[in-house]
Design a protein around this motif. Structure first.
Motif, PDB file in Angstrom:
ATOM      1  N   SER A   1      11.935  17.588  -7.505  1.00 23.40           N
ATOM      2  CA  SER A   1      10.627  17.127  -7.986  1.00 23.40           C
ATOM      3  C   SER A   1      10.690  16.529  -9.385  1.00 23.40           C
ATOM      4  N   ASN A   2      11.790  16.742 -10.082  1.00 26.59           N
ATOM      5  CA  ASN A   2      11.931  16.194 -11.435  1.00 26.59           C
ATOM      6  C   ASN A   2      12.635  14.835 -11.475  1.00 26.59           C
ATOM      7  N   THR A   3      13.048  14.312 -10.317  1.00 29.70           N
ATOM      8  CA  THR A   3      13.727  13.013 -10.291  1.00 29.70           C
ATOM      9  C   THR A   3      12.761  11.926 -10.748  1.00 29.70           C
ATOM     10  N   LYS A   4      13.178  11.200 -11.789  1.00 28.07           N
ATOM     11  CA  LYS A   4      12.338  10.114 -12.305  1.00 28.07           C
ATOM     12  C   LYS A   4      12.567   8.848 -11.481  1.00 28.07           C
ATOM     13  N   ASN A   5      11.564   7.989 -11.425  1.00 25.62           N
ATOM     14  CA  ASN A   5      11.644   6.681 -10.746  1.00 25.62           C
ATOM     15  C   ASN A   5      12.001   6.811  -9.272  1.00 25.62           C
ATOM     16  N   ILE A   6      11.514   7.884  -8.663  1.00 24.84           N
ATOM     17  CA  ILE A   6      11.898   8.166  -7.280  1.00 24.84           C
ATOM     18  C   ILE A   6      11.316   7.146  -6.297  1.00 24.84           C
ATOM     19  N   HIS A   7      10.273   6.438  -6.710  1.00 30.78           N
ATOM     20  CA  HIS A   7       9.715   5.418  -5.821  1.00 30.78           C
ATOM     21  C   HIS A   7      10.760   4.358  -5.483  1.00 30.78           C
ATOM     22  N   LEU A   8      11.663   4.079  -6.427  1.00 33.86           N
ATOM     23  CA  LEU A   8      12.732   3.104  -6.174  1.00 33.86           C
ATOM     24  C   LEU A   8      13.704   3.643  -5.135  1.00 33.86           C
ATOM     25  N   LEU A   9      14.004   4.920  -5.233  1.00 35.42           N
ATOM     26  CA  LEU A   9      14.909   5.546  -4.270  1.00 35.42           C
ATOM     27  C   LEU A   9      14.274   5.575  -2.884  1.00 35.42           C
ATOM     28  N   TYR A  10      12.974   5.841  -2.814  1.00 34.58           N
ATOM     29  CA  TYR A  10      12.277   5.835  -1.526  1.00 34.58           C
ATOM     30  C   TYR A  10      12.349   4.461  -0.868  1.00 34.58           C
TER      31      TYR A  10
ATOM     32  N   THR B   1      10.320  -5.292   1.867  1.00 32.34           N
ATOM     33  CA  THR B   1      10.843  -4.097   1.208  1.00 32.34           C
ATOM     34  C   THR B   1      11.768  -4.472   0.059  1.00 32.34           C
ATOM     35  N   MET B   2      12.640  -5.452   0.286  1.00 28.49           N
ATOM     36  CA  MET B   2      13.566  -5.852  -0.767  1.00 28.49           C
ATOM     37  C   MET B   2      12.859  -6.574  -1.916  1.00 28.49           C
ATOM     38  N   ASN B   3      11.838  -7.355  -1.607  1.00 28.60           N
ATOM     39  CA  ASN B   3      11.065  -7.997  -2.682  1.00 28.60           C
ATOM     40  C   ASN B   3      10.404  -6.941  -3.566  1.00 28.60           C
ATOM     41  N   LEU B   4       9.849  -5.908  -2.923  1.00 22.48           N
ATOM     42  CA  LEU B   4       9.217  -4.833  -3.685  1.00 22.48           C
ATOM     43  C   LEU B   4      10.256  -4.061  -4.495  1.00 22.48           C
ATOM     44  N   LEU B   5      11.382  -3.746  -3.873  1.00 12.78           N
ATOM     45  CA  LEU B   5      12.423  -3.003  -4.585  1.00 12.78           C
ATOM     46  C   LEU B   5      12.959  -3.815  -5.757  1.00 12.78           C
ATOM     47  N   GLU B   6      13.135  -5.117  -5.547  1.00 17.69           N
ATOM     48  CA  GLU B   6      13.612  -5.985  -6.622  1.00 17.69           C
ATOM     49  C   GLU B   6      12.628  -5.992  -7.797  1.00 17.69           C
ATOM     50  N   SER B   7      11.365  -6.229  -7.518  1.00 17.80           N
ATOM     51  CA  SER B   7      10.387  -6.338  -8.608  1.00 17.80           C
ATOM     52  C   SER B   7      10.181  -4.997  -9.310  1.00 17.80           C
ATOM     53  N   GLU B   8      10.154  -3.910  -8.545  1.00 17.72           N
ATOM     54  CA  GLU B   8       9.961  -2.594  -9.153  1.00 17.72           C
ATOM     55  C   GLU B   8      11.168  -2.176  -9.989  1.00 17.72           C
ATOM     56  N   THR B   9      12.370  -2.499  -9.513  1.00 25.66           N
ATOM     57  CA  THR B   9      13.578  -2.141 -10.262  1.00 25.66           C
ATOM     58  C   THR B   9      13.651  -2.936 -11.560  1.00 25.66           C
ATOM     59  N   LYS B  10      13.302  -4.215 -11.493  1.00 30.13           N
ATOM     60  CA  LYS B  10      13.274  -5.035 -12.715  1.00 30.13           C
ATOM     61  C   LYS B  10      12.246  -4.486 -13.700  1.00 30.13           C
TER      62      LYS B  10
ATOM     63  N   GLY C   1       0.821  -1.213   0.000  1.00 24.92           N
ATOM     64  CA  GLY C   1       0.000   0.000   0.000  1.00 24.92           C
ATOM     65  C   GLY C   1       0.852   1.259   0.000  1.00 24.92           C
ATOM     66  N   ILE C   2       1.901   1.257   0.813  1.00 22.25           N
ATOM     67  CA  ILE C   2       2.831   2.392   0.852  1.00 22.25           C
ATOM     68  C   ILE C   2       3.471   2.574  -0.522  1.00 22.25           C
ATOM     69  N   LEU C   3       3.881   1.461  -1.117  1.00 21.28           N
ATOM     70  CA  LEU C   3       4.511   1.531  -2.435  1.00 21.28           C
ATOM     71  C   LEU C   3       3.562   2.157  -3.454  1.00 21.28           C
TER      72      LEU C   3
ATOM     73  N   LYS D   1       1.210   4.255  -3.017  1.00 28.13           N
ATOM     74  CA  LYS D   1       1.069   5.700  -2.793  1.00 28.13           C
ATOM     75  C   LYS D   1       2.252   6.459  -3.367  1.00 28.13           C
ATOM     76  N   ILE D   2       3.463   5.967  -3.109  1.00 32.36           N
ATOM     77  CA  ILE D   2       4.625   6.701  -3.621  1.00 32.36           C
ATOM     78  C   ILE D   2       4.798   6.505  -5.123  1.00 32.36           C
ATOM     79  N   LYS D   3       4.405   5.340  -5.606  1.00 32.03           N
ATOM     80  CA  LYS D   3       4.541   5.072  -7.040  1.00 32.03           C
ATOM     81  C   LYS D   3       3.577   5.949  -7.840  1.00 32.03           C
ATOM     82  N   SER D   4       2.415   6.223  -7.274  1.00 33.69           N
ATOM     83  CA  SER D   4       1.426   7.038  -7.993  1.00 33.69           C
ATOM     84  C   SER D   4       1.923   8.466  -8.201  1.00 33.69           C
ATOM     85  N   GLN D   5       2.901   8.899  -7.387  1.00 41.97           N
ATOM     86  CA  GLN D   5       3.437  10.253  -7.527  1.00 41.97           C
ATOM     87  C   GLN D   5       4.823  10.262  -8.173  1.00 41.97           C
TER      88      GLN D   5
END
Length: 200
Positions: A78-87, A114-123, A26-28, A30-34
């Protein structure tokens, strides 16, 4: 707005010591939508890779002020792309740092999710993973006593990054492979992990 979101996320990772998979997802969302997702923009990938090169692959694990400034700039821009991965990356880092600072154990459920989400989102964004994700995922699985999965993650990481000293160290600690031991002490005797684990 992004600073507020990041602050909220970091507070969540600190104060809520155990997260369920659903709440992390759910947190992901929210941040991914922005987040402005751009598969061609490698800035966040490069930041994760630079963190790895300077803090894990290098002999000394020191975060330079220049890199810290670059990271802060990316988070606040605010212009950083793919910032959800950095978060996600920073949430994981903050959780580990906070636990160490307070002398507490880390929460393996939070780490693994967190790492499973980061792995799948980064891929999904980049089609490949930086070395640091293999390392952090292996550490998360190890902390959650999922040793077999951790070993598979390390093996997969070494296929992509055969020169990764942290992955070699973890592989050696799991297998006690004599060839690996010789490689580490001959080629990387001053690496902080080789010294920390007393490999000789």
């Amino acid at each position: 707005m992004k600073k507020l979101i990041l602050g909220t996320l970091l507070c969540l990772s600190i104060s809520v010591f155990a997260q369920s998979g659903n709440s992390m997802a759910g947190i992901l969302q929210k941040i991914k939508s922005q987040s402005k997702i751009d598969t061609q923009d490698k800035a966040v990938y490069d930041l994760m890779d630079e963190f790895y090169q300077k803090n894990l692959q290098a002999d000394n694990d020191e975060m330079t002020p220049e890199f810290t400034h670059k990271l802060q700039k990316a988070v606040s821009d605010s212009n950083t792309k793919n910032i959800h991965l950095l978060y996600l990356f920073l949430m994981y880092q903050q959780h580990i740092s906070q636990a160490v600072a307070e002398g507490k154990k880390t929460d393996p459920v939070f780490q693994i999710e967190t790492m499973n989400l980061l792995e799948s989102e980064t891929k999904e964004v980049y089609g490949k993973l930086p070395a640091i994700i293999y390392i952090f995922k292996a550490e998360a699985l190890e902390s959650g006593t999922k040793k077999e999965e951790a070993q598979i993650t390390i093996a997969n990481g070494l296929k992509e990054y055969p020169d990764s000293v942290p992955l070699k160290v973890y592989n050696y600690l799991n297998t006690k492979d004599e060839t690996l031991r010789k490689d580490l002490i001959q080629n990387h005797p001053n690496h902080w992990m080789v010294q920390q684990f007393g490999i000789q």
